[in-house]
Design a protein around this motif. Structure first.
Motif, PDB file in Angstrom:
ATOM      1  N   ALA A 130       0.839  -1.207   0.000  1.00  0.00           N
ATOM      2  CA  ALA A 130       0.000   0.000   0.000  1.00  0.00           C
ATOM      3  C   ALA A 130       0.871   1.254   0.000  1.00  0.00           C
ATOM      4  O   ALA A 130       0.600   2.215  -0.725  1.00  0.00           O
ATOM      5  CB  ALA A 130      -0.919  -0.005   1.219  1.00  0.00           C
ATOM      6  N   ALA A 131       1.951   1.219   0.797  1.00  0.00           N
ATOM      7  CA  ALA A 131       2.854   2.382   0.866  1.00  0.00           C
ATOM      8  C   ALA A 131       3.527   2.588  -0.484  1.00  0.00           C
ATOM      9  O   ALA A 131       3.682   3.710  -0.967  1.00  0.00           O
ATOM     10  CB  ALA A 131       3.892   2.167   1.955  1.00  0.00           C
ATOM     11  N   GLU A 132       3.941   1.487  -1.112  1.00  0.00           N
ATOM     12  CA  GLU A 132       4.622   1.538  -2.409  1.00  0.00           C
ATOM     13  C   GLU A 132       3.695   2.109  -3.483  1.00  0.00           C
ATOM     14  O   GLU A 132       4.083   2.934  -4.288  1.00  0.00           O
ATOM     15  CB  GLU A 132       5.057   0.114  -2.794  1.00  0.00           C
ATOM     16  CG  GLU A 132       5.896   0.033  -4.035  1.00  0.00           C
ATOM     17  CD  GLU A 132       7.365   0.341  -3.771  1.00  0.00           C
ATOM     18  OE1 GLU A 132       8.131   0.246  -4.716  1.00  0.00           O
ATOM     19  OE2 GLU A 132       7.730   0.678  -2.622  1.00  0.00           O
ATOM     20  N   SER A 133       2.426   1.660  -3.464  1.00  0.00           N
ATOM     21  CA  SER A 133       1.496   2.122  -4.507  1.00  0.00           C
ATOM     22  C   SER A 133       1.198   3.607  -4.336  1.00  0.00           C
ATOM     23  O   SER A 133       0.885   4.307  -5.283  1.00  0.00           O
ATOM     24  CB  SER A 133       0.210   1.305  -4.503  1.00  0.00           C
ATOM     25  OG  SER A 133      -0.562   1.624  -3.381  1.00  0.00           O
ATOM     26  N   GLN A 134       1.301   4.102  -3.079  1.00  0.00           N
ATOM     27  CA  GLN A 134       1.125   5.534  -2.846  1.00  0.00           C
ATOM     28  C   GLN A 134       2.278   6.316  -3.479  1.00  0.00           C
ATOM     29  O   GLN A 134       2.092   7.344  -4.099  1.00  0.00           O
ATOM     30  CB  GLN A 134       1.053   5.802  -1.328  1.00  0.00           C
ATOM     31  CG  GLN A 134       1.239   7.246  -0.911  1.00  0.00           C
ATOM     32  CD  GLN A 134       0.091   8.129  -1.390  1.00  0.00           C
ATOM     33  OE1 GLN A 134      -0.884   7.659  -1.968  1.00  0.00           O
ATOM     34  NE2 GLN A 134       0.215   9.416  -1.168  1.00  0.00           N
ATOM     35  N   ARG A 135       3.505   5.751  -3.342  1.00  0.00           N
ATOM     36  CA  ARG A 135       4.680   6.434  -3.874  1.00  0.00           C
ATOM     37  C   ARG A 135       4.681   6.401  -5.398  1.00  0.00           C
ATOM     38  O   ARG A 135       4.961   7.378  -6.057  1.00  0.00           O
ATOM     39  CB  ARG A 135       5.944   5.734  -3.349  1.00  0.00           C
ATOM     40  CG  ARG A 135       6.767   6.631  -2.467  1.00  0.00           C
ATOM     41  CD  ARG A 135       7.908   5.960  -1.766  1.00  0.00           C
ATOM     42  NE  ARG A 135       8.315   4.664  -2.196  1.00  0.00           N
ATOM     43  CZ  ARG A 135       9.369   4.428  -2.963  1.00  0.00           C
ATOM     44  NH1 ARG A 135      10.079   5.414  -3.413  1.00  0.00           N
ATOM     45  NH2 ARG A 135       9.702   3.199  -3.266  1.00  0.00           N
ATOM     46  N   SER A 136       4.404   5.207  -5.952  1.00  0.00           N
ATOM     47  CA  SER A 136       4.434   5.061  -7.401  1.00  0.00           C
ATOM     48  C   SER A 136       3.437   3.995  -7.835  1.00  0.00           C
ATOM     49  O   SER A 136       3.702   2.808  -7.701  1.00  0.00           O
ATOM     50  CB  SER A 136       5.850   4.664  -7.835  1.00  0.00           C
ATOM     51  OG  SER A 136       5.802   4.165  -9.139  1.00  0.00           O
ATOM     52  N   PRO A 137       2.268   4.407  -8.367  1.00  0.00           N
ATOM     53  CA  PRO A 137       1.241   3.440  -8.718  1.00  0.00           C
ATOM     54  C   PRO A 137       1.712   2.420  -9.758  1.00  0.00           C
ATOM     55  O   PRO A 137       1.194   1.335  -9.828  1.00  0.00           O
ATOM     56  CB  PRO A 137       0.103   4.294  -9.258  1.00  0.00           C
ATOM     57  CG  PRO A 137       0.601   5.673  -9.358  1.00  0.00           C
ATOM     58  CD  PRO A 137       1.906   5.783  -8.665  1.00  0.00           C
ATOM     59  N   LEU A 138       2.740   2.771 -10.554  1.00  0.00           N
ATOM     60  CA  LEU A 138       3.194   1.854 -11.597  1.00  0.00           C
ATOM     61  C   LEU A 138       4.040   0.713 -11.039  1.00  0.00           C
ATOM     62  O   LEU A 138       4.334  -0.254 -11.720  1.00  0.00           O
ATOM     63  CB  LEU A 138       4.011   2.621 -12.660  1.00  0.00           C
ATOM     64  CG  LEU A 138       3.205   3.660 -13.417  1.00  0.00           C
ATOM     65  CD1 LEU A 138       4.100   4.420 -14.383  1.00  0.00           C
ATOM     66  CD2 LEU A 138       2.074   2.979 -14.191  1.00  0.00           C
ATOM     67  N   ARG A 139       4.433   0.868  -9.759  1.00  0.00           N
ATOM     68  CA  ARG A 139       5.309  -0.154  -9.194  1.00  0.00           C
ATOM     69  C   ARG A 139       4.568  -1.136  -8.286  1.00  0.00           C
ATOM     70  O   ARG A 139       5.175  -1.908  -7.563  1.00  0.00           O
ATOM     71  CB  ARG A 139       6.436   0.529  -8.411  1.00  0.00           C
ATOM     72  CG  ARG A 139       7.381   1.259  -9.342  1.00  0.00           C
ATOM     73  CD  ARG A 139       8.362   2.089  -8.571  1.00  0.00           C
ATOM     74  NE  ARG A 139       9.270   1.267  -7.787  1.00  0.00           N
ATOM     75  CZ  ARG A 139      10.078   1.762  -6.873  1.00  0.00           C
ATOM     76  NH1 ARG A 139      10.076   3.042  -6.617  1.00  0.00           N
ATOM     77  NH2 ARG A 139      10.877   0.983  -6.208  1.00  0.00           N
ATOM     78  N   THR A 140       3.230  -1.130  -8.353  1.00  0.00           N
ATOM     79  CA  THR A 140       2.467  -1.978  -7.423  1.00  0.00           C
ATOM     80  C   THR A 140       2.680  -3.465  -7.673  1.00  0.00           C
ATOM     81  O   THR A 140       2.392  -4.272  -6.823  1.00  0.00           O
ATOM     82  CB  THR A 140       0.956  -1.691  -7.518  1.00  0.00           C
ATOM     83  OG1 THR A 140       0.604  -1.710  -8.878  1.00  0.00           O
ATOM     84  CG2 THR A 140       0.590  -0.386  -6.879  1.00  0.00           C
TER      85      THR A 140
ATOM     86  N   VAL B 135       1.084   3.307  11.752  1.00  0.00           N
ATOM     87  CA  VAL B 135      -0.193   2.720  11.332  1.00  0.00           C
ATOM     88  C   VAL B 135      -0.424   1.376  12.038  1.00  0.00           C
ATOM     89  O   VAL B 135      -1.527   1.076  12.498  1.00  0.00           O
ATOM     90  CB  VAL B 135      -0.232   2.575   9.787  1.00  0.00           C
ATOM     91  CG1 VAL B 135      -1.347   1.630   9.351  1.00  0.00           C
ATOM     92  CG2 VAL B 135      -0.421   3.931   9.141  1.00  0.00           C
ATOM     93  N   ILE B 136       0.648   0.568  12.158  1.00  0.00           N
ATOM     94  CA  ILE B 136       0.521  -0.739  12.822  1.00  0.00           C
ATOM     95  C   ILE B 136       0.042  -0.539  14.268  1.00  0.00           C
ATOM     96  O   ILE B 136      -0.834  -1.250  14.756  1.00  0.00           O
ATOM     97  CB  ILE B 136       1.877  -1.506  12.784  1.00  0.00           C
ATOM     98  CG1 ILE B 136       2.174  -1.951  11.358  1.00  0.00           C
ATOM     99  CG2 ILE B 136       1.843  -2.708  13.726  1.00  0.00           C
ATOM    100  CD1 ILE B 136       3.598  -2.442  11.128  1.00  0.00           C
ATOM    101  N   GLN B 137       0.612   0.459  14.943  1.00  0.00           N
ATOM    102  CA  GLN B 137       0.187   0.764  16.324  1.00  0.00           C
ATOM    103  C   GLN B 137      -1.278   1.198  16.323  1.00  0.00           C
ATOM    104  O   GLN B 137      -2.063   0.772  17.155  1.00  0.00           O
ATOM    105  CB  GLN B 137       1.026   1.919  16.916  1.00  0.00           C
ATOM    106  CG  GLN B 137       2.501   1.628  17.061  1.00  0.00           C
ATOM    107  CD  GLN B 137       2.784   0.630  18.172  1.00  0.00           C
ATOM    108  OE1 GLN B 137       2.003   0.502  19.103  1.00  0.00           O
ATOM    109  NE2 GLN B 137       3.890  -0.103  18.043  1.00  0.00           N
TER     110      GLN B 137
ATOM    111  N   MET C 125      -3.981  -0.045   5.407  1.00  0.00           N
ATOM    112  CA  MET C 125      -3.452   0.128   4.047  1.00  0.00           C
ATOM    113  C   MET C 125      -3.956   1.447   3.455  1.00  0.00           C
ATOM    114  O   MET C 125      -3.210   2.160   2.771  1.00  0.00           O
ATOM    115  CB  MET C 125      -3.862  -1.063   3.174  1.00  0.00           C
ATOM    116  CG  MET C 125      -3.142  -2.341   3.583  1.00  0.00           C
ATOM    117  SD  MET C 125      -3.879  -3.831   2.869  1.00  0.00           S
ATOM    118  CE  MET C 125      -3.366  -3.690   1.157  1.00  0.00           C
ATOM    119  N   LEU C 126      -5.202   1.776   3.756  1.00  0.00           N
ATOM    120  CA  LEU C 126      -5.743   3.055   3.264  1.00  0.00           C
ATOM    121  C   LEU C 126      -5.067   4.231   3.961  1.00  0.00           C
ATOM    122  O   LEU C 126      -4.777   5.258   3.334  1.00  0.00           O
ATOM    123  CB  LEU C 126      -7.253   3.114   3.494  1.00  0.00           C
ATOM    124  CG  LEU C 126      -8.095   2.225   2.577  1.00  0.00           C
ATOM    125  CD1 LEU C 126      -9.533   2.164   3.069  1.00  0.00           C
ATOM    126  CD2 LEU C 126      -8.066   2.767   1.147  1.00  0.00           C
TER     127      LEU C 126
END
Ligand SMILES: Nc1ncnc2c1ncn2[C@@H]1O[C@H](COP(=O)(O)OP(=O)(O)OP(=O)(O)O)[C@@H](O)[C@H]1O
Length: 269
Positions: free
Chosen positions: A117-127, A143-145, A172-173
């Motif tokens: 989820a963090a990766e797709s936020q940074r770069s949607p093409l790298r999901t 977020v985990i906490q 994830m959101l």
């Protein structure tokens, strides 16, 4: 108008994050939403309620771009007209949507799902590149906490309880840093304990964001809603605090009148 009243009005205006105006949605010849208005504010835990078929989910679909309205606009407070954008563009403008069924990857761990989820936020093409290296960023740790999955970080998501899966998806959101978070019946199927944990989680999230929840569980709404909008037959019926909404005889009527085919009754006791 006194200075303090003017100041209050101004601060209310400033806190508005999203405005849906005069929304009409038709499916074929059937008009599901008719001239609906909805204003969302920062730090609001705002519930959307109403009998089955009232148009609640359709309103969330319009805000997140899944459904295009026949007429009407949805605007962010910076002027961006969301109704002109595609779904993925709306996500990037800070509107996150959680559907009823969790859409997590059961074969991946909690950490891997969050990393994705963090990766797709940074770069949607790298999901498509699944980060499996177990690295936990500061944002992920927070977020985990927040979602309370500290003891489940390296557990496969498929092995989580129903409640834990829902919290993971909310996490994830959150990693996408939404200004507005839209949730459809998040406590459906949860135990009482999971329901209360979710209520407290949503209150916590609403400290920083605008949270909108479509919900049928009236006990849950009564306990956690800061603001309630009632829809009926595609229109706005009533808006206010839960107490204000419950006092309105029209609200009781639409619920009680549909007691047989509705799975929630708005008890006024
Ligand atoms: N894709 C669609 N095609 C045709 N009709 C639809 C579609 N989506 C929704 N509807 C209809 O639009 C109306 C509003 O549906 P919606 O799901 O928004 O209601 P709701 O208030 O969320 O109901 P519920 O609480 O039962 O989920 C319903 O009559 C529904 O059958």
């Amino acid at each position: 108008m006194s200075q303090s009243v003017r100041k209050n009005l101004k601060s209310t205006e400033a806190a508005s994050v999203l405005l849906a105006e005069d929304i009409t949605v038709a499916f074929g010849g059937f008009v599901a939403v008719k001239g609906m208005n909805l204003k969302l504010h920062a730090h609001d835990l705002h519930f959307l309620i109403g009998p089955n078929g009232a148009g609640k989910t359709t309103m969330l679909d319009v805000i997140c771009g899944k459904t295009k309205p026949l007429s009407g606009t949805v605007r962010l407070n910076d002027g961006t007209e969301l109704t002109r954008l595609k779904e993925h563009q709306i996500v990037r403008k800070g509107v996150g949507r959680k559907f009823q069924a969790p859409s997590i990857f059961g074969g991946l761990t909690v950490q891997e799902n969050l990393a994705l989820a963090a990766e797709s936020q940074r770069s949607p093409l790298r999901t498509l590149r699944i980060p499996r290296y177990g690295k936990i960023s500061a944002a992920m740790e927070r977020v985990i906490q927040q979602i309370g999955l500290q003891d489940r970080v390296y557990t496969r998501a498929g092995a989580l309880s129903h409640g834990e899966k829902q919290w993971l998806e909310i996490g994830m959101l959150l990693l996408q840093e939404p200004r507005v978070l839209l949730l459809d019946e998040p406590v459906a199927g949860m135990t009482d304990e999971e329901t209360h944990k979710t209520g407290r989680l949503l209150q916590d999230i609403a400290q920083e964001r605008s949270v909108v929840v479509v919900e049928h569980d009236m006990e849950f709404v009564r306990e956690y809603a800061a603001k309630v909008t009632v829809m009926h037959e595609g229109k706005l019926l009533k808006e206010g605090t839960m107490a204000e909404v419950q006092e309105d005889p029209r609200v009781a009527e639409v619920y009680l009148g549909k007691r047989r085919d509705d799975h929630a009754v708005i008890a006024t006791n």
